[in-house]
Structures are given as C-alpha cells and as structure tokens.
Design a protein around this motif. Sequence first.
Motif, PDB file in Angstrom:
ATOM      1  N   ARG A  95      11.260   0.167   2.355  1.00 43.54           N
ATOM      2  CA  ARG A  95      10.408   1.086   1.627  1.00 43.54           C
ATOM      3  C   ARG A  95      11.133   2.429   1.460  1.00 43.54           C
ATOM      4  O   ARG A  95      11.863   2.857   2.359  1.00 43.54           O
ATOM      5  CB  ARG A  95       9.122   1.283   2.441  1.00 43.54           C
ATOM      6  CG  ARG A  95       8.098   2.203   1.824  1.00 43.54           C
ATOM      7  CD  ARG A  95       7.479   1.613   0.595  1.00 43.54           C
ATOM      8  NE  ARG A  95       6.221   2.250   0.251  1.00 43.54           N
ATOM      9  CZ  ARG A  95       5.624   2.093  -0.919  1.00 43.54           C
ATOM     10  NH1 ARG A  95       6.170   1.331  -1.860  1.00 43.54           N
ATOM     11  NH2 ARG A  95       4.479   2.670  -1.168  1.00 43.54           N
ATOM     12  N   GLY A 368      -0.857   1.820 -11.876  1.00 42.04           N
ATOM     13  CA  GLY A 368      -0.442   1.201 -13.135  1.00 42.04           C
ATOM     14  C   GLY A 368       0.600   0.140 -12.861  1.00 42.04           C
ATOM     15  O   GLY A 368       0.775  -0.306 -11.743  1.00 42.04           O
ATOM     16  N   SER A 370       4.539  -0.833 -12.453  1.00 39.43           N
ATOM     17  CA  SER A 370       4.826  -2.200 -12.275  1.00 39.43           C
ATOM     18  C   SER A 370       5.684  -2.394 -11.032  1.00 39.43           C
ATOM     19  O   SER A 370       6.459  -1.542 -10.653  1.00 39.43           O
ATOM     20  CB  SER A 370       5.567  -2.671 -13.517  1.00 39.43           C
ATOM     21  OG  SER A 370       5.992  -3.942 -13.397  1.00 39.43           O
ATOM     22  N   THR A 371       5.525  -3.508 -10.472  1.00 44.40           N
ATOM     23  CA  THR A 371       6.204  -3.964  -9.269  1.00 44.40           C
ATOM     24  C   THR A 371       6.604  -5.384  -9.609  1.00 44.40           C
ATOM     25  O   THR A 371       6.133  -5.921 -10.609  1.00 44.40           O
ATOM     26  CB  THR A 371       5.182  -3.916  -8.108  1.00 44.40           C
ATOM     27  OG1 THR A 371       4.799  -2.564  -7.935  1.00 44.40           O
ATOM     28  CG2 THR A 371       5.709  -4.475  -6.814  1.00 44.40           C
ATOM     29  N   GLU A 391       7.265   1.752  -8.281  1.00 39.12           N
ATOM     30  CA  GLU A 391       5.909   2.309  -8.384  1.00 39.12           C
ATOM     31  C   GLU A 391       5.401   2.122  -9.821  1.00 39.12           C
ATOM     32  O   GLU A 391       4.894   1.080 -10.140  1.00 39.12           O
ATOM     33  CB  GLU A 391       5.833   3.760  -7.865  1.00 39.12           C
ATOM     34  CG  GLU A 391       4.602   4.560  -8.270  1.00 39.12           C
ATOM     35  CD  GLU A 391       3.249   4.069  -7.727  1.00 39.12           C
ATOM     36  OE1 GLU A 391       3.139   2.959  -7.225  1.00 39.12           O
ATOM     37  OE2 GLU A 391       2.284   4.842  -7.877  1.00 39.12           O
ATOM     38  N   GLU A 410       7.907   6.803  -6.161  1.00 35.94           N
ATOM     39  CA  GLU A 410       7.084   6.286  -5.063  1.00 35.94           C
ATOM     40  C   GLU A 410       6.393   7.372  -4.249  1.00 35.94           C
ATOM     41  O   GLU A 410       5.433   7.085  -3.521  1.00 35.94           O
ATOM     42  CB  GLU A 410       7.993   5.459  -4.139  1.00 35.94           C
ATOM     43  CG  GLU A 410       7.345   4.230  -3.560  1.00 35.94           C
ATOM     44  CD  GLU A 410       7.162   3.133  -4.575  1.00 35.94           C
ATOM     45  OE1 GLU A 410       6.022   2.710  -4.796  1.00 35.94           O
ATOM     46  OE2 GLU A 410       8.175   2.698  -5.177  1.00 35.94           O
ATOM     47  N   ASP A 413       2.665   7.527  -3.846  1.00 36.71           N
ATOM     48  CA  ASP A 413       1.866   6.670  -2.955  1.00 36.71           C
ATOM     49  C   ASP A 413       1.414   7.403  -1.689  1.00 36.71           C
ATOM     50  O   ASP A 413       0.640   6.863  -0.907  1.00 36.71           O
ATOM     51  CB  ASP A 413       2.654   5.413  -2.565  1.00 36.71           C
ATOM     52  CG  ASP A 413       2.467   4.279  -3.580  1.00 36.71           C
ATOM     53  OD1 ASP A 413       1.638   4.433  -4.497  1.00 36.71           O
ATOM     54  OD2 ASP A 413       3.150   3.251  -3.460  1.00 36.71           O
ATOM     55  N   SER A 442       2.090   1.449   1.339  1.00 40.43           N
ATOM     56  CA  SER A 442       2.190   0.522   0.203  1.00 40.43           C
ATOM     57  C   SER A 442       1.069  -0.503   0.258  1.00 40.43           C
ATOM     58  O   SER A 442       0.436  -0.692   1.295  1.00 40.43           O
ATOM     59  CB  SER A 442       3.532  -0.216   0.293  1.00 40.43           C
ATOM     60  OG  SER A 442       3.610  -1.244  -0.674  1.00 40.43           O
ATOM     61  N   SER A 443       0.839  -1.155  -0.873  1.00 40.47           N
ATOM     62  CA  SER A 443      -0.097  -2.287  -0.917  1.00 40.47           C
ATOM     63  C   SER A 443       0.628  -3.607  -1.130  1.00 40.47           C
ATOM     64  O   SER A 443      -0.017  -4.658  -1.282  1.00 40.47           O
ATOM     65  CB  SER A 443      -1.098  -2.095  -2.059  1.00 40.47           C
ATOM     66  OG  SER A 443      -1.821  -0.919  -1.864  1.00 40.47           O
ATOM     67  N   GLY A 463       0.917  -4.975  -8.881  1.00 43.71           N
ATOM     68  CA  GLY A 463      -0.444  -4.569  -9.256  1.00 43.71           C
ATOM     69  C   GLY A 463      -1.024  -3.440  -8.434  1.00 43.71           C
ATOM     70  O   GLY A 463      -2.247  -3.271  -8.388  1.00 43.71           O
ATOM     71  N   GLY A 464      -0.160  -2.653  -7.757  1.00 48.01           N
ATOM     72  CA  GLY A 464      -0.673  -1.510  -7.005  1.00 48.01           C
ATOM     73  C   GLY A 464      -1.702  -1.961  -5.990  1.00 48.01           C
ATOM     74  O   GLY A 464      -1.526  -2.974  -5.324  1.00 48.01           O
TER      75      GLY A 464
HETATM   76  O1  DON Z   1       3.792   0.129  -3.018  1.00 45.40           O
HETATM   77  C1  DON Z   1       2.772   0.081  -3.688  1.00 45.40           C
HETATM   78  O2  DON Z   1       1.722  -0.350  -3.270  1.00 45.40           O
HETATM   79  C2  DON Z   1       2.820   0.549  -5.122  1.00 45.40           C
HETATM   80  N1  DON Z   1       3.846   1.526  -5.308  1.00 45.40           N
HETATM   81  C3  DON Z   1       3.010  -0.631  -5.995  1.00 45.40           C
HETATM   82  C4  DON Z   1       2.928  -0.242  -7.438  1.00 45.40           C
HETATM   83  C5  DON Z   1       2.604  -1.377  -8.296  1.00 45.40           C
HETATM   84  O3  DON Z   1       2.441  -2.495  -7.865  1.00 45.40           O
HETATM   85  C6  DON Z   1       2.433  -1.085  -9.707  1.00 45.40           C
HETATM   86  N2  DON Z   1       2.312  -2.318 -10.426  1.00 45.40           N
HETATM   87  N3  DON Z   1       1.999  -3.143 -10.950  1.00 45.40           N
END
Ligand code: DON
Length: 562
Positions: A95, A368, A370-371, A391, A410, A413, A442-443, A463-464
Amino acid sequence: MMNRTLRFFLINSILLLSIQGTAQTYAKNGMVVSSDRTSSEIGVEILKKGGNAIDAAIATAFSLAVTHPAAGNIGGGGFIVFMNRDGKVTTLDFREKAPLAATPDMYLDDDGKVIEDSNHKTAKAIGVPGTVAGLYMAHQKYGKLSWKELVQPAIDQAEKGFPFNWSLYRAANRFHEQEDGTEFMKNYFLTKKGTIPEPGDLWKQPQLAETLKLIRDKGRDGFYKGSTATKIASWMKENGGLITKKDLKKYEAIERKPIQGNYKGYDIYSMPPPSSGGVVLVEMMNLMELADFKKAEFNSAAHLHLLIEAMRRAYADRAEHLGDPDFNPDIPIEKLTSKAFAQKRFAGIDMSRASVSDSTKYGHPYDGESTTHLSTMDKFGNAVSMTYTLEYSYGSKLGSTELGFIFNNEMGDFNPQPGITNSRGQIGSQPNLIAPEKRMLSSMTPTIVGKNGKPYLVIGSPGGRTIINTVFQTTLNVLEFEMRIDKAIEALKIHHQWLPDQVVYEKDLLSPDTRKILESMGHTFRERYNMGALMGITYDSDKKLMTGASDAAQPDSGASGY
Ligand code: DON
C-alpha cells in the motif's frame, strides 16, 4: 485507402469476435484472469515456461501497467493474498504511504474545512508508490523464474506496442476533449505525430519502456533509487508534491498474516489492515452463517434485507476501528471477526424493518473508478489473488513525461478532516487520520477461499468502498447458492456502507417488485449502472479443473488458461 468508417467497423467486429466476455474458461494447468486479455495471456505464457502463480501475477501486473493504465500501475500500490500448494496463506502489503512531510491538516483551509478536491486532484494527493517494492518482494520470497523474465513482456508491449483497445480509445478522446483535464493526460495517449491512435493500431509507450528497463535490470532499486527516484523527486518539487528521495528510499513492502474466517466448512483468507477488506468480509460472512437461506432465497426481499443489514453493521465497525495497524496497535481484529461478535450483531437485525444508521456516527463517500484485480493459479496448486490501484481512474492524472507512468492519488483514502463525520459520508475518526509514513485505509479485498487445504475460489474486484460488498456477494453466491463463477460474478450486486443510509443497486438487475417490498420496510434506494469488475477462478481439486471468468463490465478483460 480503406474508408475510415469501414475500417472502424471491421476492427470493431474483429475485437468483438475475440471478446470472451464472461463465458467460463476451463484449464487444467494454469489460469490467469485480469482486466486485459493480452495481459492474462502474458501471465499464462509465464506459467507455460514453468513459472508459478506468483510469477504469473507479477508478469500480468507489469503488463497491466502498460495495457490498462487506468488502474494497472507502477505508480500506485496494492495487496497480494497467496496460498501455496500446501494450503499455507500469506499476504503482501504494498500500500502507498503518506510522505514524511504529510500532516493531519494538510488539506484544510484556514477555517478548518477541506479544500475541495485537494486530497484527490493535486500533486499533494500522491502517496509514496508501493507496487514495484511489492512485486519485487513477492518475487524474492516466492517467485520461481528470473525477475527479468517477468518484467520483459511488459517492456516489449510498451516498446513495440500493442493493439489500442476500445477502453483506451474512449479514454484518450475523453481526456483530449476535457477542458479542465491535466496536460499530462491530454498528451498521454498521443502518437509521435500528435494523434490519438485508432482502435487496433499499435500503441507504443517508449518512456514507460525505459522506466521498466531500469526495474528489470536493477530490481526495486531501479525505481526507488537512482535516476527514476531523482526524476520523481524533482517532478514533485516542481509541481508541489511532497515525495522526496528519502521517502522513496525508505519505502518497504510488508508481509502480513492474513485475516482468516470460515463459512460452513470453507476457509476464507483475505487482506488484513491497512485494508479493511478482510475484516469486513469475514464479519459479514459470519453474519450470513447465522441466516436461514431456506427462508431467504436468492434475490428475495429477505435475502437482500439480510445483506443490507450485514453491510450496515460491518461498515459502521470499519469506520470506527480500522486504519494502518502499525499506527493503531489496538485494532480489535479478533473481536470483529469472531463468531461471538456476529451473534450479538445478528441479534439486532429485525427481519421486518430496516435499521437506522446513526448519522452522528460513521460513514464514508463512494469511490470512483478505478482499481484492478487479477487472479492466478498454477499446476502446482498455488493461487494468487491480487488487487492494486491508483485510487481514481488514471490516479492523480499527473505524471512525469520523462518517466511515462501515472502517479496515484491515494492520499484521498485518508480521513481528511480530524473529528468531522457527517451523513454526507465524510469520516473523521482517529485510526485513519494522516500521519507521516502511515498507510491509508483501503477497501481492496483480494480473497482466497480454501476447502480441505486447497484453493476453492480466488476472487477480487475494483470499486472503492463497494469492493468489500461485491466480493462478499460473489463469495456468498458461490459458497451458499452454489453458483457457477460467471453467474456469481454477473448476478445483482447491492451496496450499503452505513452512511449515507441508502442502498445502491445495479440498474435493471433488481426487480422493482422486490425494491418496493424493501422500501415498505424502510430502505431507500439509488440506482447505478454497474458495480465492480470481478475476476475470479474456482478450482475443483478432485478433477484438478480450474474455471475462470471475468466481469462483462470490463470489455477488454479475460480469463486465459492452458
Ligand atoms: O484502496 C481503496 O480502497 C481505493 N483506493 C480503491 C479505489 C477503487 O477501487 C476505485 N475503483 N474502482
């Protein structure tokens, strides 16, 4: 010359024909599922050469930094959950960290309010990247092939080019037309001639190739020391970022014990803090073990009510307790993941009424894009579940043109405003306040479910904050409702995160009749087009059969096996 529209149509048809969608892919010897099919294939090539699931994950991850730059990265961070052939599970935490110069009030104005978007859209939003250190540690500890062999395919893709896909084409046009976008993203996709590549054209990234070559030749030092570190630090200085050469030199990935739970005889292994994923997932699975699914059939109002009430409770606990464990030594992980705690939490669920989320307590805004998640398995019986991120989609949308990769954002977060929690979704609780060198909560929920000491399900998603819930529902769909992996991935997903007190659901997948029943019980709803992009593998250890599927939400994704 071929008419432009005809060419467009032909390439479109060719790409469409090759899309495997979510149909299941079967394999006996090895499998990789990721957000980009060509990257999955690179992972499978590594398996064919005798590499293991860790090697395949590393090669796929470097490749995604080239083919899927919205989230695949070397400028961000993430997590790996690894189950070896003997059923032993470990996790790697790479992380991002807050830079040494970070402070708890760094995003506040003189009145103590958060300066809008400052924690997401400025150079100060960039955390010290962890990906290269994490992949390097994974290789040093558990890899089989040489490091060079794992980085080289990504270099080839960046240097020689790979076919520009529709996702990239759409993003390139969007960034080009955006008036308030960054210069870096405006130019990011352009060819030497200054044009946006057409779908199907070979897209080359020469600067990124050079950055990757240093990583190939010098390992983690090729990123955290030497000319790349110098260039990152001087870019930060010029653009108002905080990261210094000292921050980069000090970054270390950390191996941690997984969060472990069980559900009706299956063992669940997932990511511990600084991710909230594992703790919240296990708490929700424990609650589900107490439910009677004979009276709560799949997609019935009773089933969805149970999911919502489990989510409401587990996300409240997340907001109250979780943060970087190295800064919060007293996180009550054992209690939150215990069966006894689930009993108490379950007793508060009224099957006829929605509970009320207390707006004076905890909650958090949605994220939002993307991950990205990837799952791998090899013929030796090892499995890897890896999620990594920038993030937002394309992270901070900032980067050095000399280096050719995108920096994360990031820092967004962290809880930005100490003490301020509100029903709009901001959290101000102590465990996730900013501090120098702290990892932001983080999630991400890379997860492996085991059965009799062998991998049974390898799963994860972007997906955050919705990640934990989409992984939770997919896991429940496979374990409780015995769904095929592709069905489990595509089935309706809902999301509740304590505050705001509302259920988000995937448009067109929730029956309006069911919604009305739930509304009459006190739930409120908000629709969303899609949630998550799950990449999963199930394994039948008797037949030694791997089944992979990727989420149709990502048209370029794919499962590849041999
Ligand atoms: O670590 C986390 O939980 C977030 N930064 C993830 C962000 C995320 O998944 C955005 N995407 N779809």
